[in-house]
Design a protein around this motif. Structure first.
Motif, mmCIF file in Angstrom:
data_model
loop_
_atom_site.group_PDB
_atom_site.id
_atom_site.type_symbol
_atom_site.label_atom_id
_atom_site.label_comp_id
_atom_site.label_asym_id
_atom_site.label_seq_id
_atom_site.Cartn_x
_atom_site.Cartn_y
_atom_site.Cartn_z
ATOM 1 N N SER A 55 41.625 40.216 31.919
ATOM 2 C CA SER A 55 40.745 39.111 31.664
ATOM 3 C C SER A 55 39.767 38.787 33.287
ATOM 4 N N ASN A 56 40.586 38.448 34.170
ATOM 5 C CA ASN A 56 40.300 37.762 35.203
ATOM 6 C C ASN A 56 41.091 38.960 36.702
ATOM 7 N N GLY A 57 41.004 38.106 37.635
ATOM 8 C CA GLY A 57 42.094 37.883 38.939
ATOM 9 C C GLY A 57 42.631 36.787 39.086
ATOM 10 N N THR A 58 42.194 36.414 38.606
ATOM 11 C CA THR A 58 43.268 34.824 38.619
ATOM 12 C C THR A 58 44.383 34.704 37.475
ATOM 13 N N ILE A 59 43.812 35.093 36.524
ATOM 14 C CA ILE A 59 45.082 35.466 35.074
ATOM 15 C C ILE A 59 45.742 36.602 35.935
ATOM 16 N N PHE A 79 44.071 31.509 54.880
ATOM 17 C CA PHE A 79 42.364 32.459 54.133
ATOM 18 C C PHE A 79 42.054 33.233 53.556
ATOM 19 N N SER A 80 41.943 32.096 52.333
ATOM 20 C CA SER A 80 41.321 33.533 51.346
ATOM 21 C C SER A 80 40.762 32.930 50.113
ATOM 22 N N TYR A 81 39.946 33.004 49.133
ATOM 23 C CA TYR A 81 39.953 32.314 48.319
ATOM 24 C C TYR A 81 41.119 31.394 47.189
ATOM 25 N N VAL A 82 40.228 30.533 47.310
ATOM 26 C CA VAL A 82 40.807 29.016 46.389
ATOM 27 C C VAL A 82 41.286 30.009 45.707
ATOM 28 N N ALA A 83 41.447 30.610 44.791
ATOM 29 C CA ALA A 83 41.991 31.222 43.044
ATOM 30 C C ALA A 83 44.108 31.233 44.289
ATOM 31 N N THR A 84 43.915 32.376 45.018
ATOM 32 C CA THR A 84 45.157 32.532 45.460
ATOM 33 C C THR A 84 46.555 31.294 45.538
ATOM 34 N N THR A 85 45.701 30.134 45.854
ATOM 35 C CA THR A 85 46.528 28.778 46.414
ATOM 36 C C THR A 85 46.566 28.259 44.449
ATOM 37 N N ALA A 125 50.446 37.433 49.556
ATOM 38 C CA ALA A 125 49.435 36.990 50.973
ATOM 39 C C ALA A 125 47.993 37.974 49.779
ATOM 40 N N THR A 126 47.832 37.559 51.184
ATOM 41 C CA THR A 126 46.152 38.694 50.584
ATOM 42 C C THR A 126 45.562 39.382 51.662
ATOM 43 N N HIS A 127 44.839 40.399 50.901
ATOM 44 C CA HIS A 127 44.345 41.231 51.955
ATOM 45 C C HIS A 127 42.687 41.306 52.680
ATOM 46 N N TYR A 151 50.924 40.424 46.380
ATOM 47 C CA TYR A 151 49.575 41.244 47.045
ATOM 48 C C TYR A 151 48.216 40.425 46.171
ATOM 49 N N ASP A 152 47.690 39.992 47.015
ATOM 50 C CA ASP A 152 46.319 39.300 46.387
ATOM 51 C C ASP A 152 45.243 41.118 46.689
ATOM 52 N N ALA A 153 45.282 41.382 46.532
ATOM 53 C CA ALA A 153 43.952 42.612 46.844
ATOM 54 C C ALA A 153 42.785 42.593 46.328
ATOM 55 N N ALA A 154 42.463 41.311 45.548
ATOM 56 C CA ALA A 154 40.864 40.815 45.080
ATOM 57 C C ALA A 154 40.692 42.064 45.737
ATOM 58 N N HIS A 155 40.065 42.422 46.902
ATOM 59 C CA HIS A 155 38.542 42.679 47.654
ATOM 60 C C HIS A 155 38.895 43.665 48.594
ATOM 61 N N CYS A 156 39.889 44.613 47.718
ATOM 62 C CA CYS A 156 40.457 46.186 48.193
ATOM 63 C C CYS A 156 40.681 46.957 46.975
ATOM 64 N N LEU A 177 37.732 42.831 38.921
ATOM 65 C CA LEU A 177 36.776 43.446 39.241
ATOM 66 C C LEU A 177 35.640 42.204 38.451
ATOM 67 N N HIS A 178 35.378 40.456 39.140
ATOM 68 C CA HIS A 178 34.114 39.968 38.903
ATOM 69 C C HIS A 178 33.263 40.704 39.743
ATOM 70 N N ALA A 179 32.051 40.496 39.288
ATOM 71 C CA ALA A 179 31.106 40.740 39.259
ATOM 72 C C ALA A 179 30.299 40.856 41.282
ATOM 73 N N GLU A 187 33.445 40.560 33.823
ATOM 74 C CA GLU A 187 34.277 39.943 34.758
ATOM 75 C C GLU A 187 35.453 40.970 34.347
ATOM 76 N N GLY A 188 36.870 40.806 34.845
ATOM 77 C CA GLY A 188 37.640 41.281 35.158
ATOM 78 C C GLY A 188 38.859 41.343 35.849
ATOM 79 N N GLY A 189 39.805 41.950 35.806
ATOM 80 C CA GLY A 189 41.007 41.534 37.123
ATOM 81 C C GLY A 189 41.838 43.143 36.477
#
Ligand SMILES: *Cc1c(COP(=O)(O)O)cnc(C)c1O
Length: 360
Positions: A55-59, A79-85, A125-127, A151-156, A177-179, A187-189
């Motif tokens: 459903s999303n990257g956080t889940i 140094f990342s979006y708050v969801a990583t922490t 770790a976040t890329h 790896y938090d590859a949310a941007h990748c 896969l957020h907007a 929404e998506g991950g």
């Protein structure tokens, strides 16, 4: 108004065709045909054997931590979006921040080992901004100390490392896969792993642990995604090459128009084939950063302070010493970058920045 990003929208007729199909089948969610098709198409595009659409990257992050059964301390980047922490804390683990490399903005592997204790179970770790971490160094440390790697590859989406999808690395990789991301389904991950056991566990977890209608296999959560979201994902995926190519040409255009701007840009990691997801610039100091942001805002241009504040300053984590992250987070700005951003708009943004930074 020029926002920092604007979601790509595919041709309406194409999306409507998918929606008509959903109306005919009357199958809205729960692993429907479009979700299956989307997973197949994603695997094909990314060259991956396994992934799960969630459903999303956080889940996705929470599923990864849960499926790996992580406990105690998790070494992570400030140094990342708050969801990583927040995912680490949400799963009952303790984030231990290791400072970033000031050039790549990713976790500094030379500082990881001193942060390892007998409670450490993993490295998350976040890329950052789509730029690969020093994956080889992180792997070596993880192997030596028997730690898991997420790896938090949310941007990748679309980034490659050593000619393979960057999602192949780590015990588990996740993406969003957020907007607001380069590739999206509203929404998506995704969770990606090469380990069949882990994949199976996360597949159960994504669907409440259901093993058939009347049996359960472990604790689960609702991490499913819907047919409507998959439909959008399928439409956007059709155009992903165009989307990335456009980002690349816009980034080179900024490179040219901002050539003389007194800022620096992050350094792309060696062996990383970057996806141009973001266009961050690092000012000499916070005051210039804030002044430039204000100048742009007066002109209805809204860049974002990604990522400010540094996550080590959240009030639900232990204070830690991450000087580089603290410093950079105060003076970095991501410039507008999206499919329909025009050259004229980029010219205007560049002119305002030059005036505000160089000639003040
Ligand atoms: C967007 C993002 C997430 C969260 O993804 P969602 O799909 O919005 O839940 C996690 N980590 C990073 C680095 C992100 O940028």
């Amino acid at each position: 108004m020029i926002p920092v990003t604007k979601p790509y929208l595919p041709p309406l007729e194409k999306y409507q065709q998918y929606i008509s199909g959903i109306y005919q089948r009357h199958w809205l969610t729960n692993n429907g045909p479009l979700v299956n098709e989307f997973e197949l198409r994603l695997k094909e595009y990314l060259g991956l054997d396994h992934l799960l659409y969630v459903s999303n990257g956080t889940i996705a992050l929470q599923l990864a931590i849960k499926a790996l059964d992580l406990k105690g301390e998790i070494i992570t980047t400030p140094f990342s979006y708050v969801a990583t922490t927040s995912s680490i804390v949400w799963e009952g683990c303790t984030p231990v921040f290791v400072d970033i490399d000031e050039h790549t903005l990713n976790i500094d592997p030379t500082k990881i080992e001193t942060a390892i204790t007998d409670k450490t179970s993993a490295i998350l770790a976040t890329h950052c901004f789509g730029n690969a971490c020093d994956i080889d160094a992180i792997d070596t440390i993880a192997n030596k100390h028997n730690l898991k790697v997420i790896y938090d590859a949310a941007h990748c989406f679309g980034t490659k490392y050593k000619d393979k999808s960057i999602f192949e690395y780590g015990d588990v990789s996740i993406t969003s896969l957020h907007a607001t991301k380069l590739m999206h389904s509203v929404e998506g991950g995704l969770v990606i792993t090469k380990k069949p056991e882990l994949l199976k566990r996360m597949a159960y977890m994504r669907n409440f642990g259901h093993d058939g209608p009347e049996k359960f296999n472990g604790v689960g959560i609702n991490g499913k995604n819907s047919e409507f979201h998959a439909a959008m994902g399928l439409c956007v995926l059709d155009d992903i090459s165009l989307i990335i190519a456009k980002r690349k040409s816009q980034a080179s255009y900024y490179d040219k128009t901002l050539e003389n701007l007194i800022v620096r840009k992050p350094k792309i990691q060696e062996n990383c084939n970057f996806n141009f997801a973001y266009y961050p610039i690092i000012f000499n100091d916070e005051e210039t950063c804030i002044r430039s942001k204000k100048e742009l805002e007066i002109n209805e241009i809204f860049p974002r302070r990604y990522f400010y504040p540094s996550l080590s300053s959240l009030d639900y984590v232990e204070k830690s010493n991450t000087k580089v992250s603290d410093k950079i987070s105060r003076k970095i700005l991501c410039l507008p970058l999206y499919y329909t951003l025009s050259r004229e708009e980029q010219d205007m943004i560049s002119r305002i920045l030059l005036r505000s930074v160089n000639y003040k």
